[in-house]
Design a protein around this motif. Structure first.
Motif, mmCIF file in Angstrom:
data_model
loop_
_atom_site.group_PDB
_atom_site.id
_atom_site.type_symbol
_atom_site.label_atom_id
_atom_site.label_comp_id
_atom_site.label_asym_id
_atom_site.label_seq_id
_atom_site.Cartn_x
_atom_site.Cartn_y
_atom_site.Cartn_z
ATOM 1 N N GLU A 1 -5.705 -10.854 -3.493
ATOM 2 C CA GLU A 1 -4.482 -10.913 -2.880
ATOM 3 C C GLU A 1 -3.352 -9.968 -3.649
ATOM 4 O O GLU A 1 -2.508 -9.469 -2.840
ATOM 5 C CB GLU A 1 -3.670 -12.211 -2.662
ATOM 6 C CG GLU A 1 -4.661 -13.231 -2.017
ATOM 7 C CD GLU A 1 -4.837 -13.137 -0.691
ATOM 8 O OE1 GLU A 1 -3.832 -12.668 0.135
ATOM 9 O OE2 GLU A 1 -5.889 -13.189 -0.042
ATOM 10 N N LEU A 2 -3.437 -9.983 -4.650
ATOM 11 C CA LEU A 2 -2.422 -9.078 -5.696
ATOM 12 C C LEU A 2 -3.126 -7.644 -6.110
ATOM 13 O O LEU A 2 -2.288 -7.110 -6.796
ATOM 14 C CB LEU A 2 -1.998 -9.833 -6.571
ATOM 15 C CG LEU A 2 -0.978 -11.179 -6.141
ATOM 16 C CD1 LEU A 2 -0.555 -12.067 -7.269
ATOM 17 C CD2 LEU A 2 0.154 -10.680 -5.222
ATOM 18 N N TYR B 1 -9.985 -6.111 -3.183
ATOM 19 C CA TYR B 1 -8.508 -6.491 -2.573
ATOM 20 C C TYR B 1 -8.624 -6.385 -1.209
ATOM 21 O O TYR B 1 -9.421 -5.548 -0.433
ATOM 22 C CB TYR B 1 -7.869 -5.154 -3.021
ATOM 23 C CG TYR B 1 -6.399 -5.019 -2.572
ATOM 24 C CD1 TYR B 1 -5.494 -6.085 -2.607
ATOM 25 C CD2 TYR B 1 -6.008 -3.946 -1.752
ATOM 26 C CE1 TYR B 1 -4.275 -6.032 -1.969
ATOM 27 C CE2 TYR B 1 -4.782 -3.854 -1.273
ATOM 28 C CZ TYR B 1 -3.914 -4.950 -1.252
ATOM 29 O OH TYR B 1 -2.704 -4.933 -0.642
ATOM 30 N N GLU C 1 -6.543 -5.650 1.678
ATOM 31 C CA GLU C 1 -5.414 -5.209 2.142
ATOM 32 C C GLU C 1 -4.857 -5.595 3.442
ATOM 33 O O GLU C 1 -5.655 -5.281 4.596
ATOM 34 C CB GLU C 1 -5.544 -3.587 2.195
ATOM 35 C CG GLU C 1 -4.172 -2.997 2.229
ATOM 36 C CD GLU C 1 -4.241 -1.495 2.217
ATOM 37 O OE1 GLU C 1 -4.051 -0.641 3.225
ATOM 38 O OE2 GLU C 1 -4.760 -0.932 1.253
ATOM 39 N N ASN D 1 0.192 -8.482 1.998
ATOM 40 C CA ASN D 1 0.034 -8.222 0.403
ATOM 41 C C ASN D 1 0.569 -6.862 0.022
ATOM 42 O O ASN D 1 0.911 -6.888 -1.141
ATOM 43 C CB ASN D 1 -1.774 -8.022 0.369
ATOM 44 C CG ASN D 1 -2.334 -9.481 0.559
ATOM 45 O OD1 ASN D 1 -1.867 -10.460 0.352
ATOM 46 N ND2 ASN D 1 -3.614 -9.508 0.708
#
Length: 171
Positions: A98-99, A128, A130, A134
């Motif tokens: 998420e980050l 990740y 995307e 996000n």
């Protein structure tokens, strides 16, 4: 994959165990220290790990101190770093998915080397995800990397707080 790692004197042996594990998995490890139990200061090693990741010298980083709190705070001061203090796989996976976290921090005296290795494996395997949301959140976090006038604005996070109040975020 190149992995930067750093620790303070309290968790040198835990870091050595993690480094050995990563090398056995075939990763190139950039070990920024410390290498013994002589008292030192964790911000030195957090900064070194953060700079290696931010510059592209390493693909991701691992920071370890007794609780993880201090070194994780230090590494997050390096522009371009998104580090998460983790104690479990779910948190590590969330941080990556998420980050797009590029560093994870551990409390070596809390988590221990065996669990750290399992969590690191989960972090590396996660990808990740995307999404527009996000990307916006990461852009807002990245915007704080450098002190700018609008950061002193008390409404800096207003847009996100309003979305929270409307129930647009699902936690």
């Amino acid at each position: 994959m190149k992995i930067a790692i750093g620790c303070d004197h309290i968790v040198t042996y835990e870091k050595i165990a993690v480094v050995d594990y990563l090398k056995k998995q075939g990763y190139e490890v950039l070990d920024f220290g410390t290498y013994d139990n002589v008292r030192t200061h964790y911000p030195i090693y957090g900064k070194k790990v953060g700079e290696a990741v931010a510059s592209g010298q390493a693909d991701l980083g691992i920071c370890i101190c007794g609780t993880g709190v201090g070194i994780n705070n230090a590494v997050n001061k390096v522009a371009g770093i998104r580090s998460a203090l983790v104690r479990d796989m779910s948190t590590a996976i969330y941080a990556k998915e998420e980050l797009n976290a590029n560093v994870i921090g551990f409390g070596g005296k809390i988590t221990g080397e065996l669990l750290m290795c399992d969590i690191i494996d989960a972090f590396i395997a996660a990808e990740y995800k995307e999404t527009d949301e996000n990307k916006e959140l990461i852009a807002k976090i990245s915007h704080i990397d450098h002190a700018e006038v609008d950061q002193t604005d008390p409404d800096f996070f207003k847009e996100f707080l309003e979305k929270w109040d409307r129930g647009e975020y699902k936690d």
